[in-house]
Design a protein around this motif. Structure first.
Motif, PDB file in Angstrom:
ATOM      1  N   GLN A   4       0.923  -1.183  -0.144  1.00 15.84           N
ATOM      2  CA  GLN A   4      -0.086   0.017  -0.076  1.00 15.84           C
ATOM      3  C   GLN A   4       0.852   1.217  -0.012  1.00 15.84           C
ATOM      4  OE1 GLN A   4      -2.947   0.849  -0.305  1.00 15.84           O
ATOM      5  NE2 GLN A   4      -2.878   2.879   0.151  1.00 15.84           N
ATOM      6  N   LEU A   5       1.842   1.105   0.863  1.00 15.35           N
ATOM      7  CA  LEU A   5       2.833   2.384   0.929  1.00 15.35           C
ATOM      8  C   LEU A   5       3.649   2.716  -0.400  1.00 15.35           C
ATOM      9  CD1 LEU A   5       4.393   2.165   4.412  1.00 15.35           C
ATOM     10  CD2 LEU A   5       2.608   3.895   3.719  1.00 15.35           C
ATOM     11  N   GLU A   8       1.222   4.341  -2.740  1.00 11.45           N
ATOM     12  CA  GLU A   8       1.126   5.807  -2.340  1.00 11.45           C
ATOM     13  C   GLU A   8       2.460   6.503  -2.816  1.00 11.45           C
ATOM     14  OE1 GLU A   8       0.408   7.014   1.757  1.00 11.45           O
ATOM     15  OE2 GLU A   8      -0.726   5.211   1.859  1.00 11.45           O
ATOM     16  N   GLN A  11       2.411   7.332  -6.171  1.00 11.24           N
ATOM     17  CA  GLN A  11       1.520   8.420  -6.755  1.00 11.24           C
ATOM     18  C   GLN A  11       2.232  10.014  -6.623  1.00 11.24           C
ATOM     19  OE1 GLN A  11      -1.599   7.983  -7.754  1.00 11.24           O
ATOM     20  NE2 GLN A  11      -1.156   6.134  -7.811  1.00 11.24           N
ATOM     21  N   PHE A  67       6.924  12.226   2.693  1.00  5.86           N
ATOM     22  CA  PHE A  67       6.247  10.807   2.669  1.00  5.86           C
ATOM     23  C   PHE A  67       7.206   9.789   3.765  1.00  5.86           C
ATOM     24  CE2 PHE A  67       6.191   6.515   1.179  1.00  5.86           C
ATOM     25  CZ  PHE A  67       4.899   6.243   1.221  1.00  5.86           C
TER      26      PHE A  67
END
Ligand code: FAD
Length: 452
Positions: A4-5, A8, A11, A67
């Motif tokens: 999931q990270l 992200e 993106q 991030f």
């Protein structure tokens, strides 16, 4: 790092294809020439990042830093990965930030300062600078591949240091912009003495994103090799050239036999059983150097013009830490040390080392100017490795007899030679990376600030 990270993270940059996770790529871009050290090799072989990210702008780097900070993910910066003690190997997974796509030369100022991005290759800079009448003040023997940012963050000097000293000396590095790893990452300009907070800190306290590097007026260079019957003759001749400011030189190197026997592609310049001196000298002094070499009892075995990084043969490919590479190709049991001998006591230091270790240590000298302007016999001796105890004994003995050692068999800054006694790199880490997310484990005197 969870899937999931990574999604992200993809993106955050304009093209998700610049986030790489293929296992073979993770392995390759997580490693450098750490295997030069038989001690580091088993410790680092399995270390790998979770993702490689290849940013193309400072905004992307800022977004990645934000991030990573939010999720407490380590970032290890990579230039070209030619460091030789696992400097850019991530010890604690996370992100490898590969800056090779940020490789623009913005220009060269009228007074000879290159302004560039960190991923610019040194060979490209040398070639472009020469077109404008300038050249690098110094470069590592990894010129063809190494990046400007990686050299500043991980290297120390090289070809040219006999005249211009190391990166840390004589305002050779004028300034740089650095992305911090604070709660809110920002770009901080370091100029003048403030560059020493970040210089040679292995990317542990900031990410270099824009660099101002001083150049020197270009010189027409000749490459020059001379064979001598003994190491003493070769050493004394080369030292006489290196220390005398009358000579305009870029390189002054000595190899004792059998080191020259490892240089298979240039065996025509090597003479059996003889030590070799390798010098880059201003073309208009080549004839005078030839005369001096003959007077010192040497046989000149090669002269040829240096016409830039593509020169063949490029004799610097056999100097500095490339010498170790040729030795390891000839016999994988060889490794190396990085030393500084005393300019006045060196012959006694050589004698003591020979008496204690015999041909377990082979002398390879690189003359370089230190910060006080004195030309000293720097050295990257070839060492026959048997055990860690024996290698550490040699390091301890060198230090006991006054030979400086930057230990290339450790993976942290403090013992690897250039950690500053005034602690400004540590103070900068506390300020710019208080959570310890930049290249964790490489600055061992740093301890994370804990919130009470
Ligand atoms: P990398 O190996 O990618 O990185 C080096 C360090 O800098 C790492 O800690 C990395 O995290 C950090 N880093 C990279 N880019 C940045 C950035 N933008 N911001 C912050 N941190 C960053 N060194 C010398 O000094 N002189 C020599 O003559 C020499 N000869 C060598 C010969 C051989 C055969 C080999 C294998 C190595 C040699 N080295 C030498 C070591 C190395 O080549 C140099 O230090 C080189 O300049 C490193 O550049 P790089 O782009 O490959 O950096």
């Amino acid at each position: 790092m969870q899937v999931q990270l990574i999604a992200e993270l993809s993106q955050l940059i304009a093209d998700p294809a610049r986030v790489l996770t293929a296992p073979a790529v993770l392995d390759r871009l997580s490693h450098d020439f750490y295997w030069y050290s038989p001690i580091l090799k088993p410790l680092l072989v399995d270390k790998k990042a979770d993702a490689i990210v290849q940013p193309i702008s400072v905004d992307e780097i800022l977004a990645i830093a934000r991030f990573a900070g939010k999720h407490e993910i380590p970032i290890t910066v990579r230039g070209a990965g030619t460091g030789n003690y696992g400097q850019c190997v991530p010890l604690d997974r996370g992100i490898v930030l590969d800056l090779s796509l940020m490789d623009k030369l913005e220009g060269v100022t009228a007074d000879g300062v290159a302004v560039c991005q960190p991923g610019l290759r040194l060979a490209t800079l040398e070639t472009e600078a020469r077109k404008q009448g300038w050249e690098l003040r110094m470069y590592p023997s990894t010129l063809a591949k190494a990046s400007v940012g990686g050299f500043l963050a991980g290297g120390s000097g090289g070809i040219g240091s006999v005249t211009h000293g190391g990166l840390r000396d004589f305002d050779n590095v004028r300034a740089f912009e650095v992305v911090t790893m604070e709660d809110e990452p920002r770009v901080v300009l370091h100029e003048g003495p403030a560059v020493h907070e970040i210089l040679h800190a292995w990317g542990t306290n900031g990410i270099l994103t824009r660099i101002w590097l001083a150049l020197a007026p270009a010189v027409d260079w000749m490459q020059f090799t001379t064979a001598f019957d003994t190491y003493e003759q070769a050493f004394r001749f080369t030292q006489s050239i290196a220390v005398d400011p009358v000579w305009t030189k870029r390189l002054a190197t000595v190899f004792e036999w059998p080191i020259p026997s490892f240089f298979a592609p240039i065996k025509q310049v090597v003479r059996e059983d003889k030590s070799l001196a390798l010098i880059m000298i201003a073309a208009d002094q080549a004839e005078a150097l030839r005369t001096a070499a003959a007077k010192a009892g040497g046989e000149v075995t090669f002269t040829g013009a240096f016409t830039g990084p593509r020169t063949q043969p490029l004799l610097s490919d056999y100097t500095w830490n490339h010498t170790t590479l040729w030795a390891m190709k000839a016999d994988p049991a060889f490794t190396y040390l990085q030393c500084g001998f005393s300019p006045t006591e060196c012959e006694e230091q050589f004698r003591l080392l020979r008496a204690r270790y015999g041909d377990e240590i082979l002398f390879h000298i690189e003359f370089m100017k230190n910060g006080e302007g004195i030309v000293i016999p720097g050295a990257i001796p070839i060492v026959r490795f048997t055990t860690a105890e024996r290698l550490n004994d040699m390091i301890d003995y060198c230090r006991a007899i006054g030979v400086f050692v930057a230990n290339p068999h450790v993976n942290y800054l403090e013992d690897a030679g250039r950690f500053r006694a005034d602690n400004i790199q540590l103070l900068a880490k506390q300020k710019y990376d208080p959570r310890g997310l930049l290249n964790p484990g490489k600055m061992i005197s740093f301890h994370k600030q804990t919130v009470s």
